[in-house]
Design a protein around this motif. Structure first.
Motif, PDB file in Angstrom:
ATOM      1  N   SER A 119       0.666  -0.795   0.431  1.00 12.07           N
ATOM      2  CA  SER A 119       0.010   0.233  -0.477  1.00 12.07           C
ATOM      3  C   SER A 119       1.220   1.148   0.167  1.00 12.07           C
ATOM      4  O   SER A 119       1.437   1.893   1.121  1.00 12.07           O
ATOM      5  CB  SER A 119      -0.659   0.006   1.512  1.00 12.07           C
ATOM      6  N   ALA A 120       0.539   2.031  -0.700  1.00 12.13           N
ATOM      7  CA  ALA A 120       1.128   3.708  -0.711  1.00 12.13           C
ATOM      8  C   ALA A 120       0.288   4.559  -1.265  1.00 12.13           C
ATOM      9  O   ALA A 120       0.061   4.047  -2.171  1.00 12.13           O
ATOM     10  CB  ALA A 120       2.963   3.602  -2.186  1.00 12.13           C
ATOM     11  N   GLU A 121       1.015   6.243  -0.616  1.00 14.06           N
ATOM     12  CA  GLU A 121       0.168   6.676  -1.334  1.00 14.06           C
ATOM     13  C   GLU A 121       0.703   7.881  -1.766  1.00 14.06           C
ATOM     14  O   GLU A 121       1.732   7.938  -2.094  1.00 14.06           O
ATOM     15  CB  GLU A 121       0.116   7.742   0.407  1.00 14.06           C
ATOM     16  N   SER A 122      -0.063   7.833  -2.727  1.00 14.54           N
ATOM     17  CA  SER A 122       0.565   9.114  -4.149  1.00 14.54           C
ATOM     18  C   SER A 122       0.377  10.559  -3.210  1.00 14.54           C
ATOM     19  O   SER A 122       0.160  11.065  -2.142  1.00 14.54           O
ATOM     20  CB  SER A 122      -0.612   9.005  -5.173  1.00 14.54           C
ATOM     21  N   ALA A 123       1.469  11.463  -4.284  1.00 10.33           N
ATOM     22  CA  ALA A 123       1.412  12.688  -4.034  1.00 10.33           C
ATOM     23  C   ALA A 123       0.682  13.897  -3.628  1.00 10.33           C
ATOM     24  O   ALA A 123       0.478  14.195  -2.750  1.00 10.33           O
ATOM     25  CB  ALA A 123       3.089  13.365  -5.117  1.00 10.33           C
ATOM     26  N   ALA A 124      -0.836  13.063  -4.571  1.00  7.02           N
ATOM     27  CA  ALA A 124      -1.834  14.074  -4.077  1.00  7.02           C
ATOM     28  C   ALA A 124      -2.564  13.284  -3.454  1.00  7.02           C
ATOM     29  O   ALA A 124      -4.128  13.233  -2.807  1.00  7.02           O
ATOM     30  CB  ALA A 124      -2.761  13.326  -5.879  1.00  7.02           C
ATOM     31  N   GLY A 125      -2.173  11.892  -2.325  1.00  5.57           N
ATOM     32  CA  GLY A 125      -2.872  11.409  -1.264  1.00  5.57           C
ATOM     33  C   GLY A 125      -4.247  11.272  -1.635  1.00  5.57           C
ATOM     34  O   GLY A 125      -4.816  10.360   0.080  1.00  5.57           O
ATOM     35  N   ALA A 126      -3.805   9.904  -2.806  1.00  6.00           N
ATOM     36  CA  ALA A 126      -4.437   8.754  -2.668  1.00  6.00           C
ATOM     37  C   ALA A 126      -3.719   7.786  -2.516  1.00  6.00           C
ATOM     38  O   ALA A 126      -2.455   7.140  -2.879  1.00  6.00           O
ATOM     39  CB  ALA A 126      -5.252   9.003  -4.769  1.00  6.00           C
ATOM     40  N   THR A 127      -4.959   5.953  -2.629  1.00  8.10           N
ATOM     41  CA  THR A 127      -3.781   4.839  -2.701  1.00  8.10           C
ATOM     42  C   THR A 127      -3.650   4.900  -3.904  1.00  8.10           C
ATOM     43  O   THR A 127      -4.451   5.408  -4.726  1.00  8.10           O
ATOM     44  CB  THR A 127      -5.196   4.253  -1.977  1.00  8.10           C
ATOM     45  N   MET A 128      -2.744   4.079  -4.526  1.00  9.83           N
ATOM     46  CA  MET A 128      -1.867   3.754  -5.130  1.00  9.83           C
ATOM     47  C   MET A 128      -2.619   2.368  -5.554  1.00  9.83           C
ATOM     48  O   MET A 128      -2.387   1.182  -4.853  1.00  9.83           O
ATOM     49  CB  MET A 128      -0.761   4.215  -5.388  1.00  9.83           C
ATOM     50  N   VAL A 129      -2.842   2.703  -7.417  1.00  8.39           N
ATOM     51  CA  VAL A 129      -2.913   0.856  -7.662  1.00  8.39           C
ATOM     52  C   VAL A 129      -1.522   0.049  -8.356  1.00  8.39           C
ATOM     53  O   VAL A 129      -1.356   0.745  -8.793  1.00  8.39           O
ATOM     54  CB  VAL A 129      -4.047   0.820  -8.324  1.00  8.39           C
ATOM     55  N   PRO A 130      -1.725  -0.804  -8.111  1.00  8.77           N
ATOM     56  CA  PRO A 130      -0.602  -1.559  -8.839  1.00  8.77           C
ATOM     57  C   PRO A 130      -0.652  -1.857  -9.829  1.00  8.77           C
ATOM     58  O   PRO A 130      -1.829  -3.045 -10.304  1.00  8.77           O
ATOM     59  CB  PRO A 130       0.222  -3.077  -7.859  1.00  8.77           C
ATOM     60  N   ILE A 131       0.381  -1.270 -10.900  1.00  2.50           N
ATOM     61  CA  ILE A 131       0.143  -2.012 -12.339  1.00  2.50           C
ATOM     62  C   ILE A 131       1.202  -2.693 -13.279  1.00  2.50           C
ATOM     63  O   ILE A 131       0.960  -3.388 -14.030  1.00  2.50           O
ATOM     64  CB  ILE A 131       0.240  -0.487 -13.110  1.00  2.50           C
ATOM     65  N   SER A 132       1.655  -3.041 -12.396  1.00  4.22           N
ATOM     66  CA  SER A 132       2.937  -4.296 -12.594  1.00  4.22           C
ATOM     67  C   SER A 132       4.107  -4.832 -11.440  1.00  4.22           C
ATOM     68  O   SER A 132       3.685  -3.595 -10.537  1.00  4.22           O
ATOM     69  CB  SER A 132       3.963  -3.642 -14.075  1.00  4.22           C
ATOM     70  N   TRP A 133       5.581  -4.884 -11.585  1.00  8.40           N
ATOM     71  CA  TRP A 133       6.170  -5.616 -10.678  1.00  8.40           C
ATOM     72  C   TRP A 133       6.658  -4.100  -9.911  1.00  8.40           C
ATOM     73  O   TRP A 133       7.135  -3.977  -9.133  1.00  8.40           O
ATOM     74  CB  TRP A 133       7.493  -5.916 -11.210  1.00  8.40           C
ATOM     75  N   THR A 134       6.727  -2.908 -10.618  1.00  8.08           N
ATOM     76  CA  THR A 134       7.487  -1.751 -10.702  1.00  8.08           C
ATOM     77  C   THR A 134       7.234  -0.534 -10.462  1.00  8.08           C
ATOM     78  O   THR A 134       7.487   0.109 -10.768  1.00  8.08           O
ATOM     79  CB  THR A 134       9.234  -2.102 -11.365  1.00  8.08           C
ATOM     80  N   GLU A 135       5.406  -1.021 -10.294  1.00  4.92           N
ATOM     81  CA  GLU A 135       5.077   0.704 -11.016  1.00  4.92           C
ATOM     82  C   GLU A 135       4.066   0.930 -10.279  1.00  4.92           C
ATOM     83  O   GLU A 135       2.771  -0.335 -10.064  1.00  4.92           O
ATOM     84  CB  GLU A 135       4.757   0.991 -12.388  1.00  4.92           C
ATOM     85  N   MET A 136       2.654   1.787  -9.697  1.00  2.16           N
ATOM     86  CA  MET A 136       2.487   2.261  -9.121  1.00  2.16           C
ATOM     87  C   MET A 136       1.465   3.199  -9.395  1.00  2.16           C
ATOM     88  O   MET A 136       2.284   4.117 -10.023  1.00  2.16           O
ATOM     89  CB  MET A 136       2.170   1.964  -8.093  1.00  2.16           C
ATOM     90  N   GLN A 137       0.009   3.000  -9.574  1.00  2.00           N
ATOM     91  CA  GLN A 137      -0.440   4.579 -10.292  1.00  2.00           C
ATOM     92  C   GLN A 137      -1.412   4.906  -9.193  1.00  2.00           C
ATOM     93  O   GLN A 137      -1.928   4.270  -8.625  1.00  2.00           O
ATOM     94  CB  GLN A 137      -0.724   3.474 -11.903  1.00  2.00           C
ATOM     95  N   CYS A 138      -1.344   6.334  -8.739  1.00  2.00           N
ATOM     96  CA  CYS A 138      -2.613   7.413  -8.608  1.00  2.00           C
ATOM     97  C   CYS A 138      -3.817   7.164  -9.744  1.00  2.00           C
ATOM     98  O   CYS A 138      -3.624   7.930 -10.597  1.00  2.00           O
ATOM     99  CB  CYS A 138      -1.869   8.543  -8.253  1.00  2.00           C
ATOM    100  N   PRO A 139      -4.733   6.757  -8.388  1.00  2.00           N
ATOM    101  CA  PRO A 139      -5.978   6.656  -9.378  1.00  2.00           C
ATOM    102  C   PRO A 139      -6.626   8.335  -9.281  1.00  2.00           C
ATOM    103  O   PRO A 139      -7.224   8.748 -10.510  1.00  2.00           O
ATOM    104  CB  PRO A 139      -7.117   6.335  -8.481  1.00  2.00           C
TER     105      PRO A 139
END
Length: 202
Positions: A166-186
């Motif tokens: 679980s990780a929070e993006s700069a925008a303060g949202a919980t990010m979604v994993p999109i690959s082994w190495t990347e998460m995206q802010c919704p």
């Protein structure tokens, strides 16, 4: 919290990682463990040290050392256990974290962990960029490798199911994993680098 220990108990209080003796002379009982590489018995929790003499008919005449917690303790990390940690600092060669759960049980004491660069992933270890793997505040699933130095546990995320859960993006949202190495802010759609833990079906 504010209980004062009686003086005579103070001297036998031990803390996690404290050396209790050599495995050749002592057996590790509850609250203690043996480190195989140096045959040393360490305390695995905070409490009072006590020695239990061996049964007179035992072929092994080493006494057993036990550490009994002086209050009800939550879970204690031990080598081989899976823990959930919150990343506190990320440096060039390692990240430090606070352990918040061992397995599914919350810890009641403060345990610190360190994820070293060589323990982040199983492949291309020399190319690991710590800042592209973790950020402060990330919740990470990790494996306890050993009790490291300075009262911090060495942690590994080098299996597929270990890493940022679980990780929070700069925008303060919980990010979604999109690959082994990347998460995206919704919210912003921004993609950030992470060492992502595998979730079911990913």
């Amino acid at each position: 919290m504010g209980m004062v220990e009686r003086e005579e108990e103070e001297e036998e209080m031990v803390t996690p990682g404290e050396v209790l003796g050599k495995a050749t002379e002592l057996k590790a009982g509850r609250g203690a463990y043996v480190a195989p590489h140096n045959k040393t018995v360490y305390a695995s929790l905070t409490g009072r040290r006590s020695l239990i003499p061996p049964p007179s008919d035992s072929s092994d005449q080493r006494p057993t050392v036990e550490v009994t917690g002086h209050k009800a303790h939550g879970a204690v990390p031990v080598p081989g256990s899976t823990v959930i940690v919150r990343v506190t600092r990320v440096m060039a060669k390692m990240a430090s974290a606070d352990i918040i759960c061992v397995g599914t049980k919350a810890v009641k004491e403060k345990f610190s962990g360190i994820i070293r660069q060589q323990d982040v992933r199983a492949t291309e270890i020399d190319k690991v960029d710590m800042h592209a793997s973790f950020r402060p505040g990330d919740i990470v699933r990790a494996l306890v490798l050993s009790l490291g130095d300075a009262r911090a546990y060495y942690l590994s995320t080098a299996q597929n199911e270990l890493g940022v859960v679980s990780a929070e993006s700069a925008a303060g949202a919980t990010m979604v994993p999109i690959s082994w190495t990347e998460m995206q802010c919704p919210l912003s759609g921004q993609i950030e680098q992470r060492k992502v833990a595998k979730v079911g079906g990913q």
